[in-house]
Design an enzyme around this catalytic site. Sequence first.
Site, PDB file in Angstrom:
ATOM      1  N   LYS A  10      40.332 -87.016  38.888  1.00 23.86           N
ATOM      2  CA  LYS A  10      41.157 -88.191  39.176  1.00 23.86           C
ATOM      3  C   LYS A  10      42.655 -87.859  39.128  1.00 23.86           C
ATOM      4  O   LYS A  10      43.045 -86.809  38.599  1.00 23.86           O
ATOM      5  CB  LYS A  10      40.791 -89.309  38.194  1.00 23.86           C
ATOM      6  CG  LYS A  10      39.331 -89.779  38.325  1.00 23.86           C
ATOM      7  CD  LYS A  10      39.044 -90.988  37.433  1.00 23.86           C
ATOM      8  CE  LYS A  10      37.589 -91.435  37.559  1.00 23.86           C
ATOM      9  NZ  LYS A  10      37.321 -92.672  36.777  1.00 23.86           N
ATOM     10  N   TYR A  50      34.808 -98.029  44.914  1.00 24.96           N
ATOM     11  CA  TYR A  50      34.519 -98.750  43.673  1.00 24.96           C
ATOM     12  C   TYR A  50      34.164-100.221  43.932  1.00 24.96           C
ATOM     13  O   TYR A  50      34.345-101.067  43.057  1.00 24.96           O
ATOM     14  CB  TYR A  50      35.701 -98.642  42.706  1.00 24.96           C
ATOM     15  CG  TYR A  50      35.785 -97.303  41.980  1.00 24.96           C
ATOM     16  CD1 TYR A  50      34.836 -96.948  41.024  1.00 24.96           C
ATOM     17  CD2 TYR A  50      36.806 -96.389  42.238  1.00 24.96           C
ATOM     18  CE1 TYR A  50      34.895 -95.729  40.348  1.00 24.96           C
ATOM     19  CE2 TYR A  50      36.876 -95.171  41.566  1.00 24.96           C
ATOM     20  CZ  TYR A  50      35.914 -94.849  40.618  1.00 24.96           C
ATOM     21  OH  TYR A  50      35.976 -93.649  39.945  1.00 24.96           O
ATOM     22  N   ASN A 113      40.674 -91.720  33.085  1.00 15.58           N
ATOM     23  CA  ASN A 113      39.694 -90.907  32.359  1.00 15.58           C
ATOM     24  C   ASN A 113      39.283 -89.626  33.074  1.00 15.58           C
ATOM     25  O   ASN A 113      38.182 -89.126  32.876  1.00 15.58           O
ATOM     26  CB  ASN A 113      38.492 -91.770  31.948  1.00 15.58           C
ATOM     27  CG  ASN A 113      37.806 -92.400  33.134  1.00 15.58           C
ATOM     28  OD1 ASN A 113      38.112 -92.074  34.278  1.00 15.58           O
ATOM     29  ND2 ASN A 113      36.855 -93.282  32.863  1.00 15.58           N
ATOM     30  N   HIS A 116      35.376 -88.434  37.648  1.00  8.71           N
ATOM     31  CA  HIS A 116      34.290 -89.323  38.084  1.00  8.71           C
ATOM     32  C   HIS A 116      33.025 -88.511  38.285  1.00  8.71           C
ATOM     33  O   HIS A 116      33.084 -87.387  38.781  1.00  8.71           O
ATOM     34  CB  HIS A 116      34.645 -89.998  39.420  1.00  8.71           C
ATOM     35  CG  HIS A 116      33.442 -90.557  40.128  1.00  8.71           C
ATOM     36  ND1 HIS A 116      32.895 -91.775  39.805  1.00  8.71           N
ATOM     37  CD2 HIS A 116      32.640 -90.038  41.109  1.00  8.71           C
ATOM     38  CE1 HIS A 116      31.823 -91.991  40.573  1.00  8.71           C
ATOM     39  NE2 HIS A 116      31.654 -90.943  41.363  1.00  8.71           N
ATOM     40  N   GLU A 127      28.246 -91.108  48.201  1.00  6.33           N
ATOM     41  CA  GLU A 127      29.583 -90.611  47.870  1.00  6.33           C
ATOM     42  C   GLU A 127      29.857 -89.270  48.542  1.00  6.33           C
ATOM     43  O   GLU A 127      30.993 -88.983  48.924  1.00  6.33           O
ATOM     44  CB  GLU A 127      29.733 -90.506  46.347  1.00  6.33           C
ATOM     45  CG  GLU A 127      29.714 -91.877  45.668  1.00  6.33           C
ATOM     46  CD  GLU A 127      29.668 -91.824  44.150  1.00  6.33           C
ATOM     47  OE1 GLU A 127      29.504 -92.888  43.532  1.00  6.33           O
ATOM     48  OE2 GLU A 127      29.799 -90.720  43.585  1.00  6.33           O
TER      49      GLU A 127
END
Length: 138
Positions: A10, A50, A113, A116, A127
């Site tokens: 990320k 998302y 965080n 993913h 994905e």
Amino acid sequence: MAHLTLMMIKPDAVENGHIGNILEKVTAAGFKIKALKLTQLTQRDAESFYAVHSERPFFGELVSFMTRGPIVAALLEKENAVSDFRTLIGATNPAEAAEGTLRKLYATSMGENAVHGSDSDENAMLEAAFHFSERERF
Ligand code: ATP
Ligand code: MG
């Protein structure tokens, strides 16, 4: 296909210079890189990726975080890829992530965080198609 999962490093982890460290830990854990790119999500990309969270209070924050800089997308292969990779990255909230997990090492907060990982084989396939064309997959 139970042996593939989709990872994103990320924007926070890219900004903090952790691409190399994370790829090293991922390959050391036995995952084989089948596709890899540095890219940046548009607002529409992030909203679509998302979409399952679109009604949650943190959705706007999540989309603005995920689009603020480049990410690394990778398709990874290993037996039990989805569940083994979720174990390697650790809990969503880094404060609850186990020692040695990628989120314990590199995440800064619940929202930011670091990594993913797909949550099911079906989503891994969706994905992978979201990020990679056939000729980008090996
Ligand atoms: P990811 O899908 O990114 O691998 P995850 O599967 O561990 O994470 P999800 O429940 O799918 O967690 O949430 C997606 C992302 O939304 C989280 O990684 C986090 O960045 C953000 N998020 C989830 N819950 C919260 C929250 N309560 N507050 C802020 N951000 C959150
Ligand atoms: Mg998730």
